[in-house]
Design a protein around this motif. Structure first.
Motif, PDB file in Angstrom:
ATOM      1  N   THR A  34       0.813  -1.209   0.000  1.00  0.00           N
ATOM      2  CA  THR A  34       0.000   0.000   0.000  1.00  0.00           C
ATOM      3  C   THR A  34       0.852   1.268   0.000  1.00  0.00           C
ATOM      4  N   ALA A  35       1.853   1.344   0.850  1.00  0.00           N
ATOM      5  CA  ALA A  35       2.629   2.569   0.994  1.00  0.00           C
ATOM      6  C   ALA A  35       3.326   2.954  -0.302  1.00  0.00           C
ATOM      7  N   ALA A  36       3.820   1.973  -1.026  1.00  0.00           N
ATOM      8  CA  ALA A  36       4.555   2.265  -2.251  1.00  0.00           C
ATOM      9  C   ALA A  36       3.637   2.567  -3.420  1.00  0.00           C
ATOM     10  N   ALA A  37       2.539   1.818  -3.546  1.00  0.00           N
ATOM     11  CA  ALA A  37       1.697   1.928  -4.737  1.00  0.00           C
ATOM     12  C   ALA A  37       0.561   2.928  -4.608  1.00  0.00           C
ATOM     13  N   GLU A  38       0.248   3.367  -3.374  1.00  0.00           N
ATOM     14  CA  GLU A  38      -0.886   4.260  -3.135  1.00  0.00           C
ATOM     15  C   GLU A  38      -2.152   3.743  -3.839  1.00  0.00           C
ATOM     16  N   PRO A  39      -2.610   2.537  -3.491  1.00  0.00           N
ATOM     17  CA  PRO A  39      -3.736   1.938  -4.219  1.00  0.00           C
ATOM     18  C   PRO A  39      -5.099   2.467  -3.782  1.00  0.00           C
ATOM     19  N   HIS A  40      -5.268   3.766  -3.860  1.00  0.00           N
ATOM     20  CA  HIS A  40      -6.565   4.348  -3.527  1.00  0.00           C
ATOM     21  C   HIS A  40      -7.573   4.054  -4.637  1.00  0.00           C
ATOM     22  N   SER A  41      -8.848   4.126  -4.297  1.00  0.00           N
ATOM     23  CA  SER A  41      -9.889   3.866  -5.289  1.00  0.00           C
ATOM     24  C   SER A  41     -11.151   4.653  -4.965  1.00  0.00           C
ATOM     25  N   ALA A  42     -11.713   5.279  -5.980  1.00  0.00           N
ATOM     26  CA  ALA A  42     -13.076   5.781  -5.900  1.00  0.00           C
ATOM     27  C   ALA A  42     -14.007   4.618  -6.233  1.00  0.00           C
ATOM     28  N   LEU A  43     -15.269   4.726  -5.845  1.00  0.00           N
ATOM     29  CA  LEU A  43     -16.171   3.583  -6.026  1.00  0.00           C
ATOM     30  C   LEU A  43     -17.610   4.040  -6.207  1.00  0.00           C
ATOM     31  N   ALA A  44     -18.305   3.409  -7.140  1.00  0.00           N
ATOM     32  CA  ALA A  44     -19.741   3.609  -7.327  1.00  0.00           C
ATOM     33  C   ALA A  44     -20.411   2.240  -7.331  1.00  0.00           C
ATOM     34  N   LEU A  45     -21.529   2.126  -6.601  1.00  0.00           N
ATOM     35  CA  LEU A  45     -22.279   0.876  -6.488  1.00  0.00           C
ATOM     36  C   LEU A  45     -23.756   1.150  -6.736  1.00  0.00           C
ATOM     37  N   LEU A  46     -24.421   0.227  -7.404  1.00  0.00           N
ATOM     38  CA  LEU A  46     -25.860   0.357  -7.667  1.00  0.00           C
ATOM     39  C   LEU A  46     -26.508  -1.011  -7.580  1.00  0.00           C
ATOM     40  N   VAL A  47     -27.582  -1.117  -6.790  1.00  0.00           N
ATOM     41  CA  VAL A  47     -28.371  -2.347  -6.715  1.00  0.00           C
ATOM     42  C   VAL A  47     -29.771  -2.073  -7.247  1.00  0.00           C
ATOM     43  N   LEU A  48     -30.242  -2.935  -8.138  1.00  0.00           N
ATOM     44  CA  LEU A  48     -31.637  -2.904  -8.595  1.00  0.00           C
ATOM     45  C   LEU A  48     -32.351  -4.126  -8.050  1.00  0.00           C
ATOM     46  N   THR A  49     -33.573  -3.933  -7.556  1.00  0.00           N
ATOM     47  CA  THR A  49     -34.355  -5.043  -7.013  1.00  0.00           C
ATOM     48  C   THR A  49     -35.482  -5.413  -7.977  1.00  0.00           C
ATOM     49  N   PRO A  50     -36.052  -6.608  -7.823  1.00  0.00           N
ATOM     50  CA  PRO A  50     -37.172  -7.001  -8.684  1.00  0.00           C
ATOM     51  C   PRO A  50     -38.442  -6.190  -8.424  1.00  0.00           C
ATOM     52  N   ALA A  51     -38.457  -5.402  -7.348  1.00  0.00           N
ATOM     53  CA  ALA A  51     -39.644  -4.616  -6.995  1.00  0.00           C
ATOM     54  C   ALA A  51     -39.575  -3.178  -7.513  1.00  0.00           C
ATOM     55  N   GLY A  52     -38.721  -2.926  -8.492  1.00  0.00           N
ATOM     56  CA  GLY A  52     -38.649  -1.600  -9.079  1.00  0.00           C
ATOM     57  C   GLY A  52     -37.964  -0.585  -8.193  1.00  0.00           C
ATOM     58  N   GLN A  53     -36.983  -1.025  -7.422  1.00  0.00           N
ATOM     59  CA  GLN A  53     -36.260  -0.145  -6.508  1.00  0.00           C
ATOM     60  C   GLN A  53     -34.789  -0.098  -6.889  1.00  0.00           C
ATOM     61  N   ALA A  54     -34.160   1.012  -6.536  1.00  0.00           N
ATOM     62  CA  ALA A  54     -32.728   1.173  -6.771  1.00  0.00           C
ATOM     63  C   ALA A  54     -32.089   1.804  -5.547  1.00  0.00           C
ATOM     64  N   VAL A  55     -30.924   1.294  -5.171  1.00  0.00           N
ATOM     65  CA  VAL A  55     -30.122   1.868  -4.092  1.00  0.00           C
ATOM     66  C   VAL A  55     -28.719   2.027  -4.635  1.00  0.00           C
ATOM     67  N   TRP A  56     -28.136   3.213  -4.455  1.00  0.00           N
ATOM     68  CA  TRP A  56     -26.777   3.387  -4.945  1.00  0.00           C
ATOM     69  C   TRP A  56     -25.923   4.148  -3.953  1.00  0.00           C
ATOM     70  N   ALA A  57     -24.608   3.893  -4.063  1.00  0.00           N
ATOM     71  CA  ALA A  57     -23.630   4.482  -3.155  1.00  0.00           C
ATOM     72  C   ALA A  57     -22.465   5.020  -3.963  1.00  0.00           C
ATOM     73  N   HIS A  58     -21.760   5.984  -3.376  1.00  0.00           N
ATOM     74  CA  HIS A  58     -20.725   6.686  -4.115  1.00  0.00           C
ATOM     75  C   HIS A  58     -19.630   7.154  -3.169  1.00  0.00           C
ATOM     76  N   VAL A  59     -18.373   6.925  -3.560  1.00  0.00           N
ATOM     77  CA  VAL A  59     -17.207   7.432  -2.837  1.00  0.00           C
ATOM     78  C   VAL A  59     -16.241   8.009  -3.865  1.00  0.00           C
ATOM     79  N   GLY A  60     -15.887   9.274  -3.727  1.00  0.00           N
ATOM     80  CA  GLY A  60     -14.861   9.858  -4.583  1.00  0.00           C
ATOM     81  C   GLY A  60     -15.362  10.371  -5.914  1.00  0.00           C
ATOM     82  N   GLU A  61     -14.493  10.333  -6.944  1.00  0.00           N
ATOM     83  CA  GLU A  61     -14.744  11.025  -8.197  1.00  0.00           C
ATOM     84  C   GLU A  61     -15.484  10.189  -9.241  1.00  0.00           C
ATOM     85  N   THR A  62     -15.969   9.024  -8.875  1.00  0.00           N
ATOM     86  CA  THR A  62     -16.907   8.330  -9.751  1.00  0.00           C
ATOM     87  C   THR A  62     -18.251   9.048  -9.667  1.00  0.00           C
ATOM     88  N   ARG A  63     -19.129   8.758 -10.604  1.00  0.00           N
ATOM     89  CA  ARG A  63     -20.472   9.347 -10.564  1.00  0.00           C
ATOM     90  C   ARG A  63     -21.526   8.301 -10.861  1.00  0.00           C
TER      91      ARG A  63
END
Length: 257
Positions: free
Chosen positions: A96-125
């Motif tokens: 970790t210290a040498a490579a600086e493996p940081h990451s932005a992240l975007a997550l999205l879940v769709l359910t069969p009931a017509g619902q969506a939940v999403w999460a976001h960290v950093g410069e992803t959109r």
């Protein structure tokens, strides 16, 4: 019969960078039939962080068991757990210290009931489109507000968090745990769509351009056209360009026999 069917796809282009540090996937789970998880991770200098984010997402989603009725609070907990566990594992990586493996992240879940939940960290959109209109967008503004109101960081300093190791909102930051912005939407219908993307894509387009490209094309066609136009507009300075597109379309009418 479901009110819609899903058309989805992912795409990547290295841009003008020496290597591809983004990762993207569309996942299903044996214990959550009808659910879809989209994952997009954008690495800083290395693909170590995004690789870990993708692996953690798959493992926790595979283990996630749904009840008889979709439970939105549990889905929010799932996305939060993915972020936290991936963050901790990235920090534990011996290089970790040498490579600086940081990451932005975007997550999205769709359910069969017509619902969506999403999460976001950093410069992803994450974008939610309704037809050719951009209905909702989640980005770093929520984190700036969090720094100002919760951490009491002066507004001008908060706006410069990307250049500060102490304030950067990424997975793997040894100075600060990631802040997770969460959104929920219910009542999905044909014509709705989602776009998860890295900054190599969104910085080249307006919200309206992205919405129109997704609405007027299949996911594959939209990805090809957006990548081509992003390369043109970047003028030889393009970043890794990565996206996941999910469109909800009306099912074909039943054929009477």
């Amino acid at each position: 019969m479901s009110a819609y069917k899903i058309e989805a796809g992912t795409a990547q282009h290295i841009g003008n960078r020496p290597q591809q540090n983004d990762r993207v996937a569309l996942l299903t789970s044996p214990n959550a039939p009808g659910y879809v998880l989209a994952v997009l991770a954008d690495g800083n200098h290395s693909a170590i962080g995004p690789d870990q984010a993708l692996l953690t997402s798959k493992q926790l989603f595979d283990d996630f068991r749904v009840g008889d009725v979709p439970n939105l609070p549990r889905l929010k907990e799932l996305l939060g757990a993915i972020v936290l566990e991936a963050h901790q594992l990235i920090k534990m990586n011996p290089i970790t210290a040498a490579a600086e493996p940081h990451s932005a992240l975007a997550l999205l879940v769709l359910t069969p009931a017509g619902q969506a939940v999403w999460a976001h960290v950093g410069e992803t959109r994450v974008y939610r489109f309704s037809g050719e209109a951009s209905a909702e967008r989640i980005n770093d503004n929520a984190y700036v507000e969090h720094l100002v109101h919760n951490d009491k960081v002066p507004l001008e300093a908060a706006k410069k968090h990307r250049s500060s190791k102490l304030l950067a909102n990424v997975l793997g930051n040894s100075f600060k745990a990631p802040y997770v912005a969460l959104n929920v939407y219910e009542g999905l219908r044909p014509g709705d769509a989602f776009l998860l993307c890295s900054d190599g894509l969104w910085q080249c387009f307006t919200d309206q351009e992205l919405a129109a490209a997704v609405a007027r094309n299949t996911p594959r066609q939209a990805a090809e056209r957006l990548i081509g136009k992003a390369a043109e507009r970047a003028q030889g300075k393009g970043d890794n360009c990565t996206m996941a597109i999910i469109k909800l379309v009306a099912p074909a009418p039943a054929v009477n026999r």
